[in-house]
Enzyme design. Sequence first.
Site, PDB file in Angstrom:
ATOM      1  N   GLY B  21       0.835  -1.200   0.000  1.00  0.00           N
ATOM      2  CA  GLY B  21       0.000   0.000   0.000  1.00  0.00           C
ATOM      3  C   GLY B  21       0.866   1.245   0.000  1.00  0.00           C
ATOM      4  O   GLY B  21       1.778   1.367   0.819  1.00  0.00           O
ATOM      5  N   ALA B  25      -0.105   6.313   4.754  1.00  0.00           N
ATOM      6  CA  ALA B  25       0.425   5.456   5.819  1.00  0.00           C
ATOM      7  C   ALA B  25       1.588   4.615   5.295  1.00  0.00           C
ATOM      8  O   ALA B  25       2.647   4.520   5.934  1.00  0.00           O
ATOM      9  CB  ALA B  25      -0.675   4.554   6.369  1.00  0.00           C
ATOM     10  N   GLY B  26       1.403   4.008   4.129  1.00  0.00           N
ATOM     11  CA  GLY B  26       2.449   3.164   3.563  1.00  0.00           C
ATOM     12  C   GLY B  26       3.700   3.964   3.262  1.00  0.00           C
ATOM     13  O   GLY B  26       4.820   3.552   3.604  1.00  0.00           O
ATOM     14  N   HIS B 260     -20.391   9.833   5.652  1.00  0.00           N
ATOM     15  CA  HIS B 260     -20.133  11.274   5.575  1.00  0.00           C
ATOM     16  C   HIS B 260     -21.426  11.979   5.168  1.00  0.00           C
ATOM     17  O   HIS B 260     -22.114  11.526   4.269  1.00  0.00           O
ATOM     18  CB  HIS B 260     -19.030  11.539   4.540  1.00  0.00           C
ATOM     19  CG  HIS B 260     -18.467  12.932   4.605  1.00  0.00           C
ATOM     20  ND1 HIS B 260     -19.202  14.031   4.250  1.00  0.00           N
ATOM     21  CD2 HIS B 260     -17.253  13.390   4.992  1.00  0.00           C
ATOM     22  CE1 HIS B 260     -18.447  15.123   4.422  1.00  0.00           C
ATOM     23  NE2 HIS B 260     -17.266  14.763   4.864  1.00  0.00           N
ATOM     24  N   SER B 274     -16.280  18.032   0.798  1.00  0.00           N
ATOM     25  CA  SER B 274     -15.574  18.064   2.082  1.00  0.00           C
ATOM     26  C   SER B 274     -16.299  18.844   3.176  1.00  0.00           C
ATOM     27  O   SER B 274     -16.983  19.833   2.924  1.00  0.00           O
ATOM     28  CB  SER B 274     -14.200  18.686   1.847  1.00  0.00           C
ATOM     29  OG  SER B 274     -13.593  19.021   3.058  1.00  0.00           O
ATOM     30  N   ARG B 321     -19.567  13.853  12.164  1.00  0.00           N
ATOM     31  CA  ARG B 321     -20.209  13.298  10.970  1.00  0.00           C
ATOM     32  C   ARG B 321     -21.334  12.317  11.283  1.00  0.00           C
ATOM     33  O   ARG B 321     -22.338  12.280  10.576  1.00  0.00           O
ATOM     34  CB  ARG B 321     -19.154  12.611  10.117  1.00  0.00           C
ATOM     35  CG  ARG B 321     -18.217  13.624   9.515  1.00  0.00           C
ATOM     36  CD  ARG B 321     -17.049  12.986   8.824  1.00  0.00           C
ATOM     37  NE  ARG B 321     -16.206  14.042   8.275  1.00  0.00           N
ATOM     38  CZ  ARG B 321     -15.022  13.815   7.711  1.00  0.00           C
ATOM     39  NH1 ARG B 321     -14.544  12.592   7.644  1.00  0.00           N
ATOM     40  NH2 ARG B 321     -14.322  14.818   7.233  1.00  0.00           N
ATOM     41  N   HIS B 394     -18.020   6.433   3.865  1.00  0.00           N
ATOM     42  CA  HIS B 394     -16.807   7.221   3.662  1.00  0.00           C
ATOM     43  C   HIS B 394     -15.544   6.603   4.251  1.00  0.00           C
ATOM     44  O   HIS B 394     -14.479   6.659   3.658  1.00  0.00           O
ATOM     45  CB  HIS B 394     -17.037   8.604   4.293  1.00  0.00           C
ATOM     46  CG  HIS B 394     -15.909   9.559   4.105  1.00  0.00           C
ATOM     47  ND1 HIS B 394     -15.392   9.843   2.862  1.00  0.00           N
ATOM     48  CD2 HIS B 394     -15.197  10.297   4.990  1.00  0.00           C
ATOM     49  CE1 HIS B 394     -14.403  10.732   3.001  1.00  0.00           C
ATOM     50  NE2 HIS B 394     -14.261  11.005   4.278  1.00  0.00           N
TER      51      HIS B 394
END
Lengths: 254, 677
Positions: B21, B25-26, B260, B274, B321, B394
């Site tokens: 990934g 994060a990856g 969301h 957003s 949310r 989401h």
Amino acid sequence: MSEKKVRLKIRRQDSANAKGTRRWEEFEVPWKPQMNVISALMEIQKNPVTTSGGKTTPVVWESSCLEEVCGACTMVVNGKVRQSCTALVDQLAPNGQTITLEPMSKFPLVRDLIVDRARMFDALKRVHAWIEVDGSHELGPGPRQSQENQEETYPLSRCMTCGCCLEACPQINDSSEFIGPHAISQVRLFNLHPSGKMHATDRLSTLMSDGGIGDCGKAMNCQEVCPKEIPLVDSIAQVSRAVTKQMLFGWLLK
Amino acid sequence: MAAKKSVRSESGKVRRVVVVGGGLAGLTTVIKLCEAGVPVDLFSLVPVKRSHSVCAQGGINASVNTKGEGDSPQVHLEETVYGGDFLANQPPVRGMAEAAPGIVFMLDRMGVTFNRTPEGLLDFRRFGGTLFHRTAFAGATTGQQLLYALDEQVRRFETINVEDDQGVSIPGERMVRKFEFWDFLSLVMDDSGIARGIVAQDLKSMEIKAFSGDAICLATGGPGIVFGRSTNSVINTGTAAAAVYQQGACYANGEFIQVHPTAIPGADKLRLISESARGEGGRVWVPRDTKEKRPGRDVPENERDYFLEEKYPGYKNLVPRDIASRELFKKCFHDKRGIFNRRSEKNENEVYLDVTHIPKPTLRKKLAGILEIYEKFVGEDPYENPMRVFPAVHYSMGGLWVDFERSSTGSLVMGSPRNQATNIPGLYAAGEVDYQYHGANRLGANSLLSCIWGGMVAGPAIASYVRNLNSSSYDLPASLLEKAEIRERDKYEGILKMDGSENPYQVHAELGEMMLVDCTIERHNATLDGVLAKIEELTDRANKVNVLDTSAHSNQPAQFTRHMFNMLTLARVIAQGARNRDESRGAHFKPDFPERNDAEWLRTTLALHKPGAGNHHTIHYARSLDYELAGQRVHVTDEVDISLVKPRPRKYEQAGAANTAAKSVAKQSLAPLPTGR
């Protein structure tokens, strides 16, 4: 009442080497509100049968975000290079006209609508499209930057490496090594950053070599097809001036 | 003796870690590993620059407190935990909140084109669940900019050679080797259950190959595509998480799926608008009169129902949310107050999200990215007309269970090999694929943060694990890899032979539609029983699909068939978790059990896989886990670490309710502060 249909004519080829399988296939899929080219392709997956009733394999294509920020789904739609996610069926074919899909022609074909865009990422390596940070450990805030600078760099930083500019550029062809407008614009971006600037000459020197900025033919097609409206012509002009300056006076600065 | 810390194995091979990934994060994990001198093989379904992190729009939270509001990491911790309805373990959240300002500064140094104040500082805006300006942003395409900055740093490591223990560079061995267009199939595990590598498939040549790795980190994102259409990228099928779950990894809190409140309905995906639209002052409303047929902009102010502002005067349009989505859902489905749509000529399940009162230059500087998406896909001008939106799946708060080591001060012990470790030794997880940071509901702009923070924690944890490994995976007999390869090739051959009557895309579409309707905002036990029965039925049908394509090049239908099975597996984990949890907490809401029940349910759902016949699995819900790490037995329970902030009921009606530490200053911050020009 007959059900409303979407007509597609798609250029296919089973693999890079299987030139004999190059063909057009036509499809009709049920129309849905707010449909784009991708959702039409998704319908083919659910029923991979051509208009003439022949069974076929689902068409393959590249896609990811479906909202024109990842750059994956670039293809040639009705003769124009663009992302297929924002290619809305009702706009392309308000009266049920046939929509034509082809893979980009300036990149090696993989299969159907998929091409290999590795050269674009290699180009980013060649021009050192990054900031030379000392590390990811805590070093306090970055350099302050003016709002003007941010407003100039932000549009440049939205390049998705999608390939539209290369596809439209006449200088990208089998007999040229032109690096492409996207990489030149990235040089401008990094050379505008307060610490990126410190390595500006490294980036410029790549663009002085073969396939560099000198190979731009100033056709200005790139900016016209850029889905993010990146001022590529402006980038090329500015980087070109910097390269000239570097060539003429670079030795004085050493 | 070859030192454990050596970059080479006993047999002289360069020791690497596998990261799967290439989102935030990856990539962060890769950077941290490279900086620790650990070479990496990076696998991704797509060129990493096209990972789903690009879709994040609004920004990244960090309590830098540049607006003089009295914000601090302590407040950030409290609001995150409160927003998550107290289901998150608090020490990791504290670590994240404390690291956040440093993370944003790092990104700034990497060249992210963050918006600026007139003084040249980073600008911050408001987001849900807080009254503070805590969110740094680059227009409304922050995820894209962050991903690109990390992608660029990783590309730099692709050009740098590995150095041996004497500091001499090893020719031909780059710090990062990328394997893009590769699909993760499964872990290679040794006889003692330690992860020793992975099996993956090249999506162009369809070649299946096993790779060694001294440790493996999954940073493969969430499972949004289980719900058919969502705000997620099409690659977010959760296939890698499902694969390791079937190999014994624990999946935690799967039932917590964030919906969301504001997305654009679409045939192929539900595109996000957003929360930053509301952070910059956008307002949600419906006409007071359901017979109202005028375009939104022509409806006079006194005929509009700003229902979030009315019900939640404290946080108004920026309630978390889960709450906003439930209110929108209620407005449309229960009260039948959805707005009139001029195209379909009837009232649809949509509400207005209105930014037309905000000055256009502000919109262009701060929200252009999302307004452009609206314009391109809906064909209406959001600068002039209120946008029409509806909730969409989401984010998954749940994911692979990962451990942490708490420090004596209530934060994380950085570099502990327990951090981000799954219960399979040698397998780590970071980003949306883990369950760690958001409890029962994630606050906006905490996802980019938790992804990067997850990587910053995982990198040192893995480096430490690798250094203490008794034997390198690169010294194990080749038969280990061969066996795993053969197992996966056989499975794939099996898929290619599937010639039944069902269509895999159709089976998935039906799964998605059902999960979306029956397993999201409101959950009823009778319906969930139906969902679970239907998953079994769909599994039977999945066993009878036709693979549609048997070719040896870019065979997407065969790949999708594999993902379809894995999505059915995760759907079961999500639905069964929801069925079991008889309470309402954060995103998990059961009208029949409307209250949070801390006495029985203030605990982590720990799901373990039990194989069955014909792809029919069952789930074992554990109350504790035991796993081995570096020769030590680790025992953990499903108890949530609430040592830092005591649970209390959530009340967003009152301003400042989300934190006690900063209540007095919170009042002042209600007045909008001038930002930018």
